[in-house]
Design an enzyme around this catalytic site. Sequence first.
Site, mmCIF file in Angstrom:
data_model
loop_
_atom_site.group_PDB
_atom_site.id
_atom_site.type_symbol
_atom_site.label_atom_id
_atom_site.label_comp_id
_atom_site.label_asym_id
_atom_site.label_seq_id
_atom_site.Cartn_x
_atom_site.Cartn_y
_atom_site.Cartn_z
ATOM 1 N N GLY A 9 37.564 110.205 -57.754
ATOM 2 C CA GLY A 9 36.438 109.466 -57.182
ATOM 3 C C GLY A 9 35.702 110.205 -56.080
ATOM 4 O O GLY A 9 34.646 109.751 -55.647
ATOM 5 N N CYS B 57 26.322 90.672 -82.883
ATOM 6 C CA CYS B 57 25.420 91.681 -83.435
ATOM 7 C C CYS B 57 24.836 91.186 -84.761
ATOM 8 O O CYS B 57 25.566 90.713 -85.632
ATOM 9 C CB CYS B 57 26.168 92.987 -83.646
ATOM 10 N N CYS C 4 26.323 93.786 -87.705
ATOM 11 C CA CYS C 4 27.740 93.880 -88.066
ATOM 12 C C CYS C 4 28.538 92.661 -87.632
ATOM 13 O O CYS C 4 29.727 92.569 -87.927
ATOM 14 C CB CYS C 4 28.358 95.147 -87.492
ATOM 15 N N CYS D 59 24.209 96.082 -81.918
ATOM 16 C CA CYS D 59 25.113 96.913 -81.128
ATOM 17 C C CYS D 59 24.356 98.104 -80.537
ATOM 18 O O CYS D 59 23.597 98.785 -81.232
ATOM 19 C CB CYS D 59 26.235 97.472 -82.000
ATOM 20 N N CYS E 170 28.915 100.136 -84.676
ATOM 21 C CA CYS E 170 28.233 99.203 -85.575
ATOM 22 C C CYS E 170 28.345 99.687 -87.031
ATOM 23 O O CYS E 170 28.689 98.920 -87.929
ATOM 24 C CB CYS E 170 26.774 99.081 -85.167
#
Lengths: 368, 294
Positions: B31, B240, B243, B265, B271
Amino acid sequence: MYVAVKGGERAIDNAHRLLAEARRGDRSVPEIGTAQIREQLSLAVDRVMTEGSLLDRDLAALAIKQARGDLIEAIFLVRAYRTTLPRFGHSEPLDTAAMQVRRRISATYKDLPGGQVLGPTFDYTHRLLDFALEAEGDGQGEPARPATAPADPDQPMPRVTDIIGGEDLIERNPPQEAGAPVGDLTRDPLNFPAARDLRLQNLARGDEGFLLALAYSTQRGYGRTHPFVGEIRLGEVEVEMVVEELGFAVPLGDITVTECQMVNQFKGSAVDPPRFTRGYGLGFGHCERKAMSMALVDRSLRADAFEEERKGPAQDEEFVLSHSDNVQATGFVEHLKLPHYVDFQAELAFIRQMRAEQAARPETEAAE
Amino acid sequence: MTDNPYNFAYLDEQTKRMIRRAILKAVAIPGYQVPFASREMPMPYGWGTGGVQVTAAILGPKDVLKVIDQGADDTTNAVSIRAFFAKTAGVQTTTATAEATIIQTRHRIPEAPLGEDQVLVYQVPIPEPLRFLEPRETETRTMHALSEYGLMHVKLYEDIARFGHIATSYAYPVEVAGRYVMDPSPIPKFDNPKMDDCPALQLFGAGREKRIYAIPPHTRVVSLDFDDHPFERNRFSQPCALCGAGDSYLDEVVTDDRGGRLFVCSDTDYCEGRREAGHRGHQPGGPERKEAAE
């Protein structure tokens, strides 16, 4: 149609072909040659070399042609080429006192050793469009040869700051240390506070328009420095480099530079007598506006050294050095045209949610 | 490749070594933003020069590279970066998340879980999570050094007071390994939980700002929040359209000028994979098309 983003590869190829077509323009007009750009758009070439940090007139001219005259794009092309080159050392400091001067003016002395030399300058032209230049190739546009007095190599042309320094009236330059390391912000990340070598490097690479505006702001009260143009000189200086194996400096060639030395308001203390202070600007080729702006901003950035209160943006090191680079600036500003629909979707959903919550709140709350 | 005028993956080996050192330091201090001598790349700042440099530094000839932008493999900039490495490194590229050893991304984390033999390289515009609270780098570096994150918590609190929520829907700040507050790059906060305890190495490159940072595998990553206002993932009200996935991040596609909307998606590979496996949404062929347009 929703599949509009598909076929990106073909779209990119086609965009490149359209770009080449637009660059060429009307095919009935002869194509411009890079030699023409190099010789006749020489100030654009100088700017691209200075801000691109690469002294090569031919590459700069090529970049200008490829960039369709967009100088920031040309600077970017030159920078992207430069970054692939190995760095094998650094030169000795240029001796601008030994310059073969083509132009030299001082605003602080009416006359001085070597005299005032106007040289090639726009300064006293009347800005009237010269329609004779429109007539191509018929010889009408060919200018008369200038009358030039032969340069007298025996006539010394001392730098104005050295003349003032002879009386010890201007701050002394720090002593040169042989072999002292020279910072390079293209090889190390810039950290704050930055030493003056890195500051000057940053300003030399910095955008001319940005530095011009900052310099202008100091003249209008945002960090005033009471500047005088001690001297601007343009000409050729020799570049030397110490080769380790030889143990002495060898000349690499002559380069054209513009140098501006500003003489600014004095500073003294209980122990030190008052002295004028310095602001320094230097760039490749003929670049007076840039060199003067750089000198003004350099002096403003030295506020801490003279215990001046920082009041204007031009005195703020982080602000100036972080935003001076036009290749960085244009990249980040222009990246906003890249797709951001994932983030925008998140914001859309959030704003709808907040509006739905507001609408669902009882009437009493809304009435308040 | 003999006909290639560039060094493998464009950058010279000295530069790669410099970047690898920065990456090693970043991995050692999760970080923490490591300054590095970012190079000028042949694409503009803001187009992913940081991610490209990180990828160039870690890429090997046997790597399989996937590049996504907004979750999709076929957006123009993803195409451009993939072509750049295909040309300068000659590596194999893929659109399949599972096949890739290195995935360079802008603004998304793939939906499919990543494995320990994968590296996710993020393109980062502004690496400093405190930048919009304090513009000065000298100040923010000190704040990180002292773990002085009060300003960030005040900002989040003020959001709640003003909007009733933490008003950050992307680039939502996280705390890494209990120490540094980090900008996850402008991914939607939907993706934040995927960073936590992720088996893949996550590297972040910011070219213009000259910073590299990292989340080593299996590191604790916590999205900042309050006990009474816990972090919430964005949710979608529908699956979605192609899909039928109900667990993925969706792009909203405007289909006409009468308010028509379609949600699909954002992760194109996810997808397509679902559709190949037989999943169907309510409009599996995409928006209805006029025959004449074909």
